[in-house]
Design a protein around this motif. Structure first.
Motif, mmCIF file in Angstrom:
data_model
loop_
_atom_site.group_PDB
_atom_site.id
_atom_site.type_symbol
_atom_site.label_atom_id
_atom_site.label_comp_id
_atom_site.label_asym_id
_atom_site.label_seq_id
_atom_site.Cartn_x
_atom_site.Cartn_y
_atom_site.Cartn_z
ATOM 1 N N SER A 23 4.460 -61.989 -20.902
ATOM 2 C CA SER A 23 5.409 -62.926 -21.496
ATOM 3 C C SER A 23 6.780 -62.367 -21.094
ATOM 4 O O SER A 23 7.871 -63.132 -21.478
ATOM 5 C CB SER A 23 5.552 -62.644 -23.099
ATOM 6 O OG SER A 23 5.916 -61.345 -23.446
ATOM 7 N N LYS A 24 6.923 -61.608 -20.213
ATOM 8 C CA LYS A 24 8.294 -61.114 -19.695
ATOM 9 C C LYS A 24 8.248 -62.006 -18.301
ATOM 10 O O LYS A 24 7.269 -62.605 -17.869
ATOM 11 C CB LYS A 24 8.215 -59.459 -19.133
ATOM 12 C CG LYS A 24 7.964 -58.501 -20.424
ATOM 13 C CD LYS A 24 9.037 -58.517 -21.291
ATOM 14 C CE LYS A 24 8.713 -57.702 -22.481
ATOM 15 N NZ LYS A 24 7.941 -58.056 -23.566
ATOM 16 N N PRO A 25 9.635 -62.216 -18.045
ATOM 17 C CA PRO A 25 9.712 -62.856 -16.851
ATOM 18 C C PRO A 25 9.187 -62.560 -15.351
ATOM 19 O O PRO A 25 9.726 -62.148 -14.451
ATOM 20 C CB PRO A 25 11.253 -63.048 -16.633
ATOM 21 C CG PRO A 25 11.804 -61.698 -17.525
ATOM 22 C CD PRO A 25 10.946 -61.317 -18.495
ATOM 23 N N ILE A 26 7.877 -62.558 -15.606
ATOM 24 C CA ILE A 26 7.146 -62.439 -14.595
ATOM 25 C C ILE A 26 6.163 -63.491 -13.820
ATOM 26 O O ILE A 26 5.734 -64.298 -14.830
ATOM 27 C CB ILE A 26 6.460 -61.002 -14.384
ATOM 28 C CG1 ILE A 26 5.492 -60.979 -15.443
ATOM 29 C CG2 ILE A 26 7.284 -59.861 -14.439
ATOM 30 C CD1 ILE A 26 4.486 -59.808 -15.320
ATOM 31 N N ASN A 27 5.607 -63.756 -12.706
ATOM 32 C CA ASN A 27 4.778 -64.591 -12.191
ATOM 33 C C ASN A 27 3.226 -64.028 -12.453
ATOM 34 O O ASN A 27 3.147 -62.600 -12.249
ATOM 35 C CB ASN A 27 4.929 -65.030 -10.893
ATOM 36 C CG ASN A 27 6.109 -66.128 -10.598
ATOM 37 O OD1 ASN A 27 6.172 -66.878 -11.293
ATOM 38 N ND2 ASN A 27 6.852 -65.674 -9.805
#
Lengths: 327, 266
Positions: B90-94
């Motif tokens: 849910s963190k800004p990662i792919n």
């Protein structure tokens, strides 16, 4: 009016499970949803209604079968959209071997916040969720309530404008529930938009501005809480009375009113607003004792059950008609 | 993809791994096996150097594989099952960052373990080499050990990538069996496939064998142990070529794993 969350005809169909590959399950059916910036939106529905599926779709954890979801006008689930959201999952587990402060720092690092600033943020957020004294404790040492508060901490660590919280207080004792509720209200004061799912109606009623009711993947209602309760309650007044009720009760029964026995010798009757004058006259004539006259107001729980019941009845009727037509 | 995010996820994966006690037990037992080969001189019938080399390098290969299976089989399914993946994704990662982070974090652990054992083997072999051997010969002997270990490491990398490819969709046992099957097929089948494609049984059969030849990993390439044991000269070009083959194979498998993982509902 700025929109934080928007879905357009969102559909999610899960393939049938089990050996026989049973029927596909429609978890979301053309779901349209809008959450305004600054609102606390309570997403309610029974178990298996589709709340978690919807939330997971918003977080990009699930791919919708069709339809679209947006977070601040960005496609939900993209890295850019996720920068604007803090998320707490339904059953939150964290790396048990990590220390509280270290794990928060790890999550915070994905937002490219400089190390010095991160330290300050961690102290601030742990203070907010009342876990300051647990900075160096291992995750495995936290209680369930603490774990939930840590969940909120990791969701707000990067100060996102939107929080999506799934089953916020599930499994928490009343004290922990109150603590979590207070944190949410505090976050609302800080200008956050909060979207949370729950099946604890009292909790939703206490803190929400807007509500959405979902059942079997279908959005039954999405409205302001007050408007919704007013609408569902209808134009009715509740009159509580006592005295010698025999004749009164008989006359009310003749009028088709439902009488509620509040306590010994005290009764309540719900009447349409237009008939209030007539009922009061009757009560006076029969020397009834009027104790209270109040507009009827459903609790969220009452309104929810009414709505779901109506929906189920409609569905049942529909299927009966279909069956008859087939015959 | 973000290199920073990959490094962060790799670091936490590594941190999680170094707390697993069974890895130390495995490392200790492997080390013990190698030392025991050195100690049992009477059974070597005067062939101590090749026998010790053989036992040590076989042990290294076996240990590398066991470690790879132990680390990779549970890496992603455990995170999905325990739901630790949710707060992370849910963190800004792919998802690609996550997949590569997991892969590299586990490979870092494999690298350290293989490295420690390789140092031990080099030390043992150095002890066994006669004192009058020239420095150049000594260096060649030790270099070949290092090359063998490098190829064992790349082989582990290929196996790891295959496990990663299957792991988001399969249970551990199914993944274990399927990867083992591919490993065994990749070890024994290349000669057979070559024979089939040369025979041109039918155009379909020949076509299929050619496709299989390119799809299946050829693990035979990585096994230079026999040449090293008998002190044959090993062409550095061969080692470099095999290393490149392994890396390209890993990249392709990870690319496929990424495509599949992007579609996985969590």
């Amino acid at each position: 009016m700025e929109i934080a969350i928007k879905t357009e005809n969102l559909v999610k169909i899960y393939p049938g499970k089990g050996k026989s590959r049973g029927k596909p399950v429609k978890a979301l059916v053309d779901l349209n949803l809008q959450v305004k910036v600054g609102d606390i939106y309570g997403f309610i529905g029974p178990n298996g209604a589709g709340k978690t599926t919807c939330i997971k779709t918003l977080m990009g954890l699930i791919r919708p079968t069709s339809g679209k979801a947006f977070i601040f006008d960005m496609v939900a689930g993209t890295v850019e959209a996720k920068k604007k959201v803090g998320y707490l999952s339904e059953v939150a587990y964290y790396y048990p071997f990590m220390e509280v402060g270290k794990l928060l720092d790890f999550y915070c690092s994905f937002y490219n916040i400089p190390r010095a600033k991160r330290k300050k943020k961690i102290t601030e957020v742990l203070g907010l969720v009342k876990l300051s004294n647990k900075t160096n404790a291992r995750m495995s040492e936290l209680s369930k309530g603490m774990m939930q508060r840590f969940g909120i901490a990791q969701a707000i660590i990067a100060d996102p404008p939107l929080l999506i919280l799934d089953e916020l207080t599930s499994g928490l004792d009343p004290i922990a529930q109150k603590e979590v509720k207070d944190i949410i209200l505090d976050l609302k004061k800080r200008g956050k938009t909060i979207f949370f799912s729950s099946h604890v109606m009292t909790e939703v009623e206490k803190i929400c501005d807007q509500i959405g009711i979902i059942n079997q993947g279908v959005m039954l209602k999405s409205a302001g809480l007050e408007d919704f309760l007013k609408e569902e309650s209808g134009a009715f007044t509740r009159i509580v009375f006592g005295g010698k009720p025999d004749k009164l009760l008989e006359s009310f029964k003749e009028k088709g009113l439902e009488i509620d026995n509040v306590s010994t010798g005290i009764f309540a009757v719900v009447v349409p607003d237009n008939d209030v004058g007539e009922i009061i006259d009757t009560l006076r004539n029969e020397k009834g004792n009027i104790i209270e006259i109040k507009p009827r107001r459903f609790s969220l729980e009452d309104a929810f059950f009414k709505l779901v019941k109506e929906r189920d009845e409609k569905q049942q009727k529909g299927s009966e008609i279909k069956e008859k037509q087939e015959v | 993809m973000s290199i920073r995010n990959i490094i962060r996820i790799a670091s936490i994966t590594f941190e999680e791994n170094y707390r697993k006690k069974f890895l130390y037990i495995l490392l200790f037992l492997s080390g013990l096996l190698m030392v025991s080969a050195f100690l049992f001189d009477p059974f070597n019938m005067g062939q101590q150097l090749p026998v010790v080399k053989d036992i040590c390098l076989t042990g290294l290969g076996f240990f590398g594989l066991i470690l790879t299976f132990a680390l990779f089989l549970t890496a992603i399914p455990n995170e999905i099952e325990k739901k630790t993946i949710y707060p992370l994704l849910s963190k800004p990662i792919n998802r690609s960052d996550y997949l590569w982070g997991k892969y590299l974090g586990n490979m870092a652990m494999v690298f350290i373990n293989v490295f420690v054992l390789t140092i031990e083997i080099i030390f043992l072999i150095n002890k066994l080499l006669p004192a009058d051997v020239t420095m150049a010969h000594r260096m060649t002997e030790l270099n070949t050990i290092f090359w063998t270990a490098s190829l064992i490491f790349v082989e582990c990398g290929v196996v790891g990538s295959i496990i990663i490819l299957f792991s988001p969709f399969m249970s551990y046992p199914v993944n274990l069996v399927l990867t083992m099957l591919l490993y065994i097929t990749g070890n024994v089948s290349q000669g057979y496939i070559n024979y089939l494609s040369a025979e041109k049984l039918t155009s379909f059969g020949a076509g299929l064998s050619i496709i299989l030849k390119f799809i299946l990993p050829n693990f035979e390439y990585f096994h230079i142990k026999n040449s090293v044991v008998h002190s044959y000269i090993i062409d550095p070009k061969y080692v470099f070529g095999t290393f490149t083959y392994g890396i390209i194979y890993i990249l392709i498998v990870m690319f496929l794993a990424d495509i599949l993982f992007q579609r996985r509902d969590l």
